[in-house]
Design a protein around this motif. Structure first.
Motif, mmCIF file in Angstrom:
data_model
loop_
_atom_site.group_PDB
_atom_site.id
_atom_site.type_symbol
_atom_site.label_atom_id
_atom_site.label_comp_id
_atom_site.label_asym_id
_atom_site.label_seq_id
_atom_site.Cartn_x
_atom_site.Cartn_y
_atom_site.Cartn_z
ATOM 1 N N CYS A 15 0.598 -1.038 -0.047
ATOM 2 C CA CYS A 15 0.144 -0.052 0.045
ATOM 3 C C CYS A 15 0.958 1.221 -0.002
ATOM 4 C CB CYS A 15 -0.917 -0.100 1.259
ATOM 5 S SG CYS A 15 -0.105 0.514 2.700
ATOM 6 N N GLU A 65 -4.793 2.539 0.361
ATOM 7 C CA GLU A 65 -4.649 3.143 -0.926
ATOM 8 C C GLU A 65 -3.411 2.372 -1.686
ATOM 9 O OE1 GLU A 65 -5.459 7.352 -1.306
ATOM 10 O OE2 GLU A 65 -5.099 7.046 0.984
ATOM 11 N N VAL A 121 -8.648 1.396 5.264
ATOM 12 C CA VAL A 121 -8.402 1.855 4.007
ATOM 13 C C VAL A 121 -7.031 1.641 3.503
ATOM 14 C CG1 VAL A 121 -9.244 3.127 1.849
ATOM 15 C CG2 VAL A 121 -10.686 2.879 4.112
ATOM 16 N N ASP A 155 -18.746 4.326 0.197
ATOM 17 C CA ASP A 155 -17.031 4.581 -0.265
ATOM 18 C C ASP A 155 -16.606 5.496 0.879
ATOM 19 O OD1 ASP A 155 -14.728 5.493 -1.280
ATOM 20 O OD2 ASP A 155 -15.401 4.462 -3.304
ATOM 21 N N LEU A 210 -13.542 6.955 0.932
ATOM 22 C CA LEU A 210 -12.467 7.978 0.407
ATOM 23 C C LEU A 210 -13.461 8.901 -0.304
ATOM 24 C CD1 LEU A 210 -9.447 6.035 -0.810
ATOM 25 C CD2 LEU A 210 -9.769 6.976 1.366
ATOM 26 N N GLN A 269 -6.524 1.380 -7.539
ATOM 27 C CA GLN A 269 -7.107 0.376 -6.492
ATOM 28 C C GLN A 269 -6.932 0.785 -4.951
ATOM 29 O OE1 GLN A 269 -5.514 -3.714 -7.563
ATOM 30 N NE2 GLN A 269 -4.553 -2.717 -9.527
ATOM 31 N N GLN A 270 -8.060 0.377 -4.241
ATOM 32 C CA GLN A 270 -7.986 0.503 -2.993
ATOM 33 C C GLN A 270 -8.630 -0.835 -2.344
ATOM 34 O OE1 GLN A 270 -10.365 4.097 -2.420
ATOM 35 N NE2 GLN A 270 -11.974 2.785 -1.539
#
Length: 452
Positions: free
Chosen positions: A247, A266, A264, A349, A351, A271-272
């Motif tokens: 990540c 990143e 989460v 979501d 983010l 892609q996450q």
């Protein structure tokens, strides 16, 4: 328990072809007759197939995990294609861990033919094939193909039909409600993310742990402190061991109630990966009931149907902006979102701070059938003598008597204090797993609901 049966035209597979390997995911239908007509949602190439395979392998690891020994096996994640993204979602078999891999436009080189949601089979040949994808390998991804077969030198792999239990949709309802409440509390670098897992206590951890920063280094403490994030069943974070070194950033989110936490990752390139943990390792998301009070007062059916049509068309939306644009009270939007998420139609979501839509069947009867406490509360209201007013105190604090099985319970609702009940459910959970049916019934009868 009644299961939702999902039928597949053929198995999901990783198929070799002249342009490389193609990952083909079979679409579901609620009955076998509809399975043959399911459209193809997306077909294209993964820009970083190795990284996506690592994310999918971690998702498969979550699916296979059971932190409660007697829990049933649940091995069927879902994928939603819409708004230029693919979202893979799954629960651990014990239902206490939620995971999602999001592949955004930067991660995909292909065409969205239509939007849709499908159930994905993670059979052992699929998991093994994902593990062997190399860094330079070209992989095509197809979601919703009519026929899917895994063709390899070792032979042909065929997938079986599966049945999906009710707790799958109940878990999705609970998770999105927690995620929508969460706020970002920490942001860690890749090095700090690796240090975080290295600091995990050995073995299964039964007591609450609190994520803290000691200078630049993250770690866990047994005692809460200002700014610390409560993480129940912290050993479940080991599910991320293989993905954390990849990540770029790790964001940590917490629900205000401390009843859930989310991590989460990143990963870069669009892609996450999201991992959400329930309050304790023994608690599944499906039993939390955190949406029951919001669902208590039934909205007009045409409102719910209209919101479903609008959200289905928009595919993503921010609830605050939606309320402002349409002149609706925030409480009304919360109730609309709760009604749709109770059917499994909405996810959240972190983010982007917005909901996304899953194209599952719109069946309002699931709101009651999947929430027995709410159903039982309305049954209590059907008999006027089962919910009785005792007194109304200062600030609207109301005392009521509600009939149980051979006994009457005292319920306190309204006013600034949390609702209380003398029933065994409340005594055992102290309101941390949603209200009991007695509280819901008293609230519906005596507490004035906010207007739309």
């Amino acid at each position: 328990m009644t299961d939702f049966a999902y039928a597949y035209a053929r198995p999901s597979a990783l198929e070799a072809g002249p342009e490389g390997q193609a990952l083909l995911l079979s679409a579901f239908a609620e009955n076998a007759a509809d399975a043959a007509g399911t459209a193809c949602f997306f077909r294209g190439r993964l820009r970083d197939s190795w990284l996506a395979a690592r994310g999918l392998s971690t998702l498969a690891k979550v699916v296979a995990a059971r932190f409660v020994p007697q829990s049933a096996v649940l091995r069927d994640p879902i994928v939603t294609a819409g708004a230029g993204q693919l979202r893979f979602e799954a629960f651990s078999s014990c239902n206490g861990v939620y995971a999602r891999l999001d592949l955004g436009p930067e991660a995909l080189d292909g065409e969205f033919l239509c939007s849709g949601t499908t159930n994905v089979d993670f059979n052992e040949p699929m998991v093994n094939a994902l593990a062997r994808i190399s860094r330079t390998e070209s992989v095509l991804l197809s979601v919703g193909e009519q026929e899917v077969v895994l063709e390899r030198a070792a032979g042909r792999v065929t997938e079986r039909k599966v049945a999906l239990p009710e707790r799958w949709i109940k878990g999705l309802t609970t998770v999105q409600a927690y995620l929508a409440q969460m706020e970002e509390t920490l942001r860690l670098t890749r090095l700090q993310a690796v240090q975080l897992v290295q600091s995990l206590p050995a073995g299964a951890v039964r007591q609450d742990m609190f994520l803290v920063l000691r200078g630049p280094r993250p770690g866990f403490a047994a005692v809460a402190s200002p700014g610390a994030v409560r993480v129940g069943g912290v050993h479940r974070l080991r599910l991320l061991e293989g993905l954390l070194p990849l990540c770029k950033t790790l964001r940590v989110y917490a629900a205000p109630s401390g009843q859930a936490a989310a991590f989460v990752l990143e990963l870069g390139g669009g892609q996450q990966f999201v991992l959400a943990l329930s309050a304790d390792a023994w608690r599944g998301f499906s039993g939390e009931g955190n949406q029951l009070e919001t669902l208590a007062e039934e909205l007009p059916a045409e409102w719910v149907a209209g919101a479903n049509a609008l959200f289905r068309g928009n595919e993503t939306f921010n609830p605050t902006l939606f309320a402002l644009e349409h002149g609706l009270a925030p409480d009304t939007v919360d109730r609309l979102c709760a009604s749709l998420s109770a059917m499994g139609l909405l996810g959240f979501d972190l983010l982007e701070n917005q909901y996304f839509y899953r194209r599952l069947p719109f069946k309002t009867q699931r709101i009651l059938s999947l929430n027995p406490r709410l159903k039982n509360a309305r049954a209590l209201l059907a008999a006027a003598e089962d919910v009785q007013l005792v007194s109304i105190g200062p600030e609207g604090r109301t005392e009521a008597r509600v009939r149980g099985t051979g006994v009457w319970y005292t319920v306190l609702v309204g006013g600034p204090e949390p609702a209380r009940c003398t029933c065994p459910w409340y005594s055992g959970h102290q309101g941390q797993r949603g209200p009991c049916k007695h509280v819901l019934a008293a609230q519906l009868r005596f507490v004035k609901q906010p207007s739309a």
